[in-house]
Design an enzyme around this catalytic site. Structure first.
Site, PDB file in Angstrom:
ATOM      1  N   ASN A 162     -13.319  15.594   2.203  1.00 19.24           N
ATOM      2  CA  ASN A 162     -14.070  16.475   3.090  1.00 19.24           C
ATOM      3  C   ASN A 162     -13.551  17.908   3.097  1.00 19.24           C
ATOM      4  OD1 ASN A 162     -12.047  14.641   4.353  1.00 19.24           O
ATOM      5  ND2 ASN A 162     -12.191  16.108   6.023  1.00 19.24           N
ATOM      6  N   SER A 192     -22.219   8.352   7.577  1.00 20.51           N
ATOM      7  CA  SER A 192     -22.491   9.010   8.853  1.00 20.51           C
ATOM      8  C   SER A 192     -23.768   9.842   8.767  1.00 20.51           C
ATOM      9  CB  SER A 192     -21.309   9.910   9.210  1.00 20.51           C
ATOM     10  OG  SER A 192     -21.543  10.560  10.422  1.00 20.51           O
ATOM     11  N   HIS A 248     -24.909  12.399  10.683  1.00 18.74           N
ATOM     12  CA  HIS A 248     -24.948  13.845  10.970  1.00 18.74           C
ATOM     13  C   HIS A 248     -24.478  14.709   9.808  1.00 18.74           C
ATOM     14  CE1 HIS A 248     -20.655  14.985  12.035  1.00 18.74           C
ATOM     15  NE2 HIS A 248     -20.542  13.671  12.101  1.00 18.74           N
ATOM     16  N   THR A 270     -26.360  -2.666  22.707  1.00 18.83           N
ATOM     17  CA  THR A 270     -27.765  -2.287  22.491  1.00 18.83           C
ATOM     18  C   THR A 270     -27.807  -1.142  21.492  1.00 18.83           C
ATOM     19  OG1 THR A 270     -28.273  -2.969  24.727  1.00 18.83           O
ATOM     20  CG2 THR A 270     -29.871  -1.500  23.660  1.00 18.83           C
ATOM     21  N   CYS A 322     -12.072  18.387  12.410  1.00 22.58           N
ATOM     22  CA  CYS A 322     -11.209  17.658  13.327  1.00 22.58           C
ATOM     23  C   CYS A 322      -9.825  18.281  13.420  1.00 22.58           C
ATOM     24  CB  CYS A 322     -11.068  16.217  12.867  1.00 22.58           C
ATOM     25  SG  CYS A 322     -12.592  15.542  12.289  1.00 22.58           S
TER      26      CYS A 322
HETATM   27  N1  PLP Z   1     -14.782  10.570   6.982  1.00 23.04           N
HETATM   28  C1  PLP Z   1     -14.968  11.772   6.438  1.00 23.04           C
HETATM   29  C2  PLP Z   1     -14.607  12.001   5.015  1.00 23.04           C
HETATM   30  C3  PLP Z   1     -15.503  12.822   7.201  1.00 23.04           C
HETATM   31  O1  PLP Z   1     -15.675  14.019   6.661  1.00 23.04           O
HETATM   32  C4  PLP Z   1     -15.831  12.579   8.564  1.00 23.04           C
HETATM   33  C5  PLP Z   1     -16.320  13.665   9.433  1.00 23.04           C
HETATM   34  O2  PLP Z   1     -15.887  14.792   9.330  1.00 23.04           O
HETATM   35  C6  PLP Z   1     -15.650  11.284   9.073  1.00 23.04           C
HETATM   36  C7  PLP Z   1     -15.104  10.302   8.258  1.00 23.04           C
HETATM   37  C8  PLP Z   1     -15.993  10.952  10.493  1.00 23.04           C
HETATM   38  O3  PLP Z   1     -17.405  10.830  10.667  1.00 23.04           O
HETATM   39  P1  PLP Z   1     -18.030  10.958  12.129  1.00 23.04           P
HETATM   40  O4  PLP Z   1     -18.016  12.400  12.484  1.00 23.04           O
HETATM   41  O5  PLP Z   1     -19.441  10.422  11.992  1.00 23.04           O
HETATM   42  O6  PLP Z   1     -17.216  10.127  13.030  1.00 23.04           O
END
Ligand code: PLP
Length: 388
Positions: free
Chosen positions: A151, A199, A201, A237, A325
């Site tokens: 990421n 994911s 989003h 749910t 994060c």
């Molecule tokens: N794994 C990777 C490689 C990510 O880039 C991200 C989000 O930045 C996640 C996991 C976590 O996903 P979520 O935001 O849907 O919890």
């Protein structure tokens, strides 16, 4: 001032067609999918339709997809689910040193519960060596978890090669594909994976919805206990509008993927080339070719990433200094340290991620603005002075 968003890896705007597809499931079709009357069955039908779309995107069967509340939950489900159901076979996990915190923090938690974890090193591009995976396997290894693409630096890992090793040795293989599903082709059979986290989003779907692919026959314990939803694999749910949005987003990205890969790669290359030419003492982080089409991660020596980020924000340009994060913390990124950058360089790195609504003009604007900001910050940089 027009705002320019270049942080698509952190999150994407929800596609307007996705929002439209979701809306009826808040109002007219609000039923609980577990209810046997028509309201419930409409909602259930919509979930199953979305499940088929997600499965098709990754070459899986519909029954192999479990919806979760996020990519993070999918990762937790995979790692905790496999370890808790297969504890009697062994207590060793192999992962890489460049995983997202969803994986590394879950591994740390499992270490406290008595599991032993090998964090494999990576090369200067962030690549895991499949030979290292092979060497790390012991008779206690029950799980390998290596991300599909990073990421922060966008490097695409040799998942199919690791998949072969996992298959030969009969070890479960999970890949965090949150940054690749919907962006580049992902086929679970070609990759040889047993579990894949996704994911919504990150692919123009809503926040708070994810999915875990679980290959038929995989033994894993549920993470969330309660009702019998998701074939007893995940109680609670279902988030019907979110799941419907995920399905619609998947349908749209699938239609546009080939063209988008080409368009985004060209925008990204122009950005990388332009920045490296216009600002001296810069370098590209991550692999030059084995990288996500949308990712440019650049180190600008002698300046702080945070200062560049805030100065760019004043000009309406949104980028990140690491993963979303880790941004609020001042610790340098573990990924940049793992590829061998010294602390000062890791602190001077910016991640640009382009996406559906990025234009040529947006890239031009960054190329005009960032050299100015870098020059201004360098003029007052103690880091530059100390090298003179
Ligand atoms: N794994 C990777 C490689 C990510 O880039 C991200 C989000 O930045 C996640 C996991 C976590 O996903 P979520 O935001 O849907 O919890």
């Amino acid at each position: 001032m027009k705002r320019i968003y270049l942080d698509y890896a952190a999150t994407t705007p929800t596609h307007p067609e996705v929002v439209q597809a979701m809306l009826p499931y808040f109002t007219d079709s609000f039923g609980n999918p577990s209810s046997i009357y028509s309201y419930g069955q409409e909602a259930k039908g919509a979930i199953e339709e979305a499940r088929t779309k997600v499965a098709n995107l990754i070459g899986a069967r519909k029954e192999e997809i479990v919806f979760t509340s996020s990519g993070t939950e999918a990762v937790n489900f995979a790692l905790k689910g496999i370890t808790s159901a297969n504890e009697s076979k062994g207590n060793h996990i192999i992962t890489s040193s460049v995983e997202h915190h969803a994986v590394t923090e879950t591994c740390k938690f499992l270490e406290k519960r008595g599991f032993s974890v090998t964090y494999l090193p990576v090369d200067e591009y962030g690549l895991v060596d499949p030979g290292d995976v092979k060497k790390a396997i012991t008779d206690k290894t029950i799980l390998i978890s290596v991300m599909h693409a990073n990421n922060e630096i966008g490097t695409i890992e040799p998942i199919a090669e690791i998949g072969k090793i996992a298959k030969e040795t009969g070890i479960y293989f999970h890949s965090d594909a949150v940054q690749t599903v919907g962006h580049i082709p992902v086929n679970v059979n070609e990759l040889g994976v047993d579990l894949v986290s996704m994911s919504a989003h990150k692919l123009y779907g809503p926040k708070g919805v994810g999915a875990l692919y679980i290959k038929k026959g995989t033994k894993l314990a549920p993470l969330i206990h309660g009702g019998e939803q998701e074939r007893r694999r995940r109680a609670s749910t279902e988030n019907v509008p979110g799941i419907v949005g995920f399905g619609k987003a998947v349908e749209l990205v699938q239609q546009e993927m080939t063209g988008e890969i080409e368009r985004l790669t060209s925008l990204r290359n122009r950005l990388i080339k332009g920045l490296l030419e216009r600002i001296d003492h810069t370098q590209l982080n991550g692999h030059p070719v084995k990288r996500l089409p949308n990712n440019a991660n650049i180190t600008v020596d002698f300046v702080e990433g945070e200062s560049m980020c805030l100065n760019l924000d004043l000009e309406g340009i949104c980028v990140s200094t690491g993963s979303a994060c880790s941004s609020p913390s001042l610790e340098p990124s573990h990924v940049l340290l793992a590829i061998g950058l010294p602390h000062e360089q890791a602190h001077g790195s910016l991640r640009f991620t382009v996406g559906k609504w990025t234009t040529d003009e947006d890239i031009e604007r960054v190329l005009e603005v960032l050299p100015r900001i870098a020059a201004k910050l360098r003029a007052m940089s103690p880091l530059l002075k100390s090298t003179k």
